[in-house]
Scaffold this active site. Structure first.
Site, PDB file in Angstrom:
ATOM      1  N   PRO A   1       0.880  -1.370  -0.338  1.00  0.00           N
ATOM      2  CA  PRO A   1       0.224   0.017   0.080  1.00  0.00           C
ATOM      3  C   PRO A   1       0.888   1.321  -0.064  1.00  0.00           C
ATOM      4  CG  PRO A   1       0.358  -0.856   2.351  1.00  0.00           C
ATOM      5  CD  PRO A   1       0.625  -1.868   1.206  1.00  0.00           C
ATOM      6  N   MET A   2       0.847   1.898  -1.011  1.00  0.00           N
ATOM      7  CA  MET A   2       1.387   3.698  -1.382  1.00  0.00           C
ATOM      8  C   MET A   2       0.462   5.238  -1.101  1.00  0.00           C
ATOM      9  SD  MET A   2       3.978   1.814  -3.352  1.00  0.00           S
ATOM     10  CE  MET A   2       3.901   0.758  -3.949  1.00  0.00           C
TER      11      MET A   2
ATOM     12  N   GLN B   1      -6.237  -1.678   2.821  1.00  0.00           N
ATOM     13  CA  GLN B   1      -5.154  -1.523   4.121  1.00  0.00           C
ATOM     14  C   GLN B   1      -5.678   0.592   4.983  1.00  0.00           C
ATOM     15  OE1 GLN B   1      -1.143   1.009   4.395  1.00  0.00           O
ATOM     16  NE2 GLN B   1      -1.036  -0.621   5.335  1.00  0.00           N
TER      17      GLN B   1
ATOM     18  N   CYS C   1       3.084   3.483   9.001  1.00  0.00           N
ATOM     19  CA  CYS C   1       3.814   4.093   8.644  1.00  0.00           C
ATOM     20  C   CYS C   1       3.945   5.856   9.489  1.00  0.00           C
ATOM     21  CB  CYS C   1       2.153   4.659   8.162  1.00  0.00           C
ATOM     22  SG  CYS C   1       2.120   6.749   6.934  1.00  0.00           S
TER      23      CYS C   1
ATOM     24  N   HIS D   1       7.775  -4.705   7.304  1.00  0.00           N
ATOM     25  CA  HIS D   1       8.809  -3.726   6.870  1.00  0.00           C
ATOM     26  C   HIS D   1      10.291  -3.977   7.743  1.00  0.00           C
ATOM     27  CE1 HIS D   1       9.463   0.670   5.282  1.00  0.00           C
ATOM     28  NE2 HIS D   1      10.262  -0.606   5.170  1.00  0.00           N
TER      29      HIS D   1
ATOM     30  N   ASN E   1       8.729  -6.967   3.757  1.00  0.00           N
ATOM     31  CA  ASN E   1       8.811  -5.096   3.264  1.00  0.00           C
ATOM     32  C   ASN E   1      10.044  -4.876   3.311  1.00  0.00           C
ATOM     33  OD1 ASN E   1       7.138  -2.695   3.731  1.00  0.00           O
ATOM     34  ND2 ASN E   1       7.473  -3.517   1.911  1.00  0.00           N
TER      35      ASN E   1
ATOM     36  N   GLY F   1      13.078  -2.239   1.102  1.00  0.00           N
ATOM     37  CA  GLY F   1      13.791  -2.608   0.526  1.00  0.00           C
ATOM     38  C   GLY F   1      14.111  -3.338  -0.870  1.00  0.00           C
TER      39      GLY F   1
ATOM     40  N   GLY G   1       7.150  -2.471  -3.057  1.00  0.00           N
ATOM     41  CA  GLY G   1       6.392  -1.378  -3.047  1.00  0.00           C
ATOM     42  C   GLY G   1       6.805  -0.431  -4.389  1.00  0.00           C
ATOM     43  N   ARG G   2       8.133   0.528  -3.858  1.00  0.00           N
ATOM     44  CA  ARG G   2       8.624   1.159  -5.118  1.00  0.00           C
ATOM     45  C   ARG G   2       9.225   0.702  -6.428  1.00  0.00           C
ATOM     46  NH1 ARG G   2      12.467   4.758  -1.236  1.00  0.00           N
ATOM     47  NH2 ARG G   2      11.864   3.140   0.086  1.00  0.00           N
TER      48      ARG G   2
END
Length: 330
Positions: free
Chosen positions: A12-13, A65, A95, A166, A206, A208, A228-229
């Site tokens: 989720p971003m 989320q 977050c 994460h 999660n 990197g 993610g990214r």
């Protein structure tokens, strides 16, 4: 030869994984689990639910989320999300933004494991679908060994269906949300130690992870990976998810075919009064590294935002890459 299945998901971003992004990603992988942007429990209870929670049937499996720290509100929000048809409820305990801290949710909840356990228990009692938690390994001066164990033990006791770790701290004092995605060092070993201690709990890694190969190399005993990214900025890598991680054929033979298959979705969005750029902003990373990719990005960035822009803009941008790809292969 048996194929080892590794659970894969796209993180989720905020401002990125909206419904158009998820629909595009689904075109690239049937099996990846997709997540919404974080939505707060109060927003679900009092906001425009159709706008906040609406999604296309093609997005399944898709998880929502939630952000919050009040068990009753989260339970009510979870019930609403389940009624919308989501496949999973995920609680944000990772977050680091200022807004999150002000609302007492997100990474600052790493300091309140018992409260997080209460939140999970309330949501589990309210819905029949899985409830998971995405967390950090600690915040600020916390000892990651103690902090992550305490959080995990509390939510496992509450019946959590899985954890997504994460694998870095969040520094709520001194680092911006952007810096918190990169500056605190990664500690994949900490996530692996948690799995060794709680072998019965599904735990995904999660933070990197830049490629499927790196994710596989780092998993060890862990059950899955969340990108993610890397997945957002290079969405073409999602075409490898189904064959490499699930032993199944990719939805389409290449990125060109995937874009063509996605055109009806874009056409329906335009027909409903939407803008081309609502969708194509999530497609800018496609074709990265190919000849013509800069022209592709530039055309979408400048032309798709114009009033009345249609599918011809996308097709023209894709053709720039196709022509150069064909010429290079000739």
């Amino acid at each position: 030869m048996t194929h080892q299945t590794i659970d894969f998901s796209v993180a989720p971003m905020m401002d990125w994984t909206d419904r158009h992004c998820r629909a595009f990603h689904r075109t690239l992988s049937h099996r990846a689990r997709l997540y919404t942007e974080m939505v707060t429990a109060p927003a679900v209870l009092h906001g425009d639910r159709a706008r906040l929670l609406g999604f296309s049937p093609q997005e399944h499996p898709v998880a929502v989320q939630l952000g919050g720290s009040e068990p009753a509100a989260l339970a009510a929000a979870a019930r609403i999300c389940a009624d919308f048809g989501y496949d999973e409820i995920n609680l944000n305990v990772g977050c680091p933004s200022d807004r999150v801290q002000g609302g007492n949710f997100g990474a600052c909840l790493m300091r309140e494991p018992d409260l997080v356990g209460d939140c999970v228990a309330a949501m589990k009692a309210a819905v029949a679908i899985p409830v998971t938690v995405k967390c950090r390994i600690g915040v600020d001066e916390q000892d990651p060994e103690e902090a992550l164990d305490a959080l995990a033990d509390a939510v496992v006791a509450a019946g959590v269906d899985g954890l997504i770790v994460h694998a870095r701290k969040a520094w709520l004092k001194g680092l911006s949300p952007r810096e918190n995605r990169d500056v605190p060092p990664l500690d994949y070993d900490r996530a692996r130690r948690l799995k060794a201690r709680l072998p019965q709990v599904p735990i995904a890694l999660n933070g990197g992870i830049a490629s499927l190969a790196q994710g596989r190399a780092e998993l060890g005993p862990l059950d899955g990976m969340m990108l993610g990214r890397a997945a957002y900025q290079d969405p073409e890598l999602l075409l490898a998810v189904d064959p490499e991680l699930y032993g199944e054929a990719a939805p389409h033979e290449d990125a060109f075919a995937a874009v063509e298959a996605f055109e009806p979705y874009i056409a329906a969005h335009l027909e409903a009064g939407g803008r081309l750029s609502d969708v194509t902003r999530h497609m800018l990373g496609l074709f990265g590294g190919r000849r013509g990719s800069r022209i592709y990005r530039r055309r979408l960035s400048t032309e798709a935002i114009r009033p009345g822009a249609g599918l011809d803009v996308l097709r023209g941008a894709v053709d720039e890459v196709r022509r150069r790809t064909d010429a290079a292969a000739a």
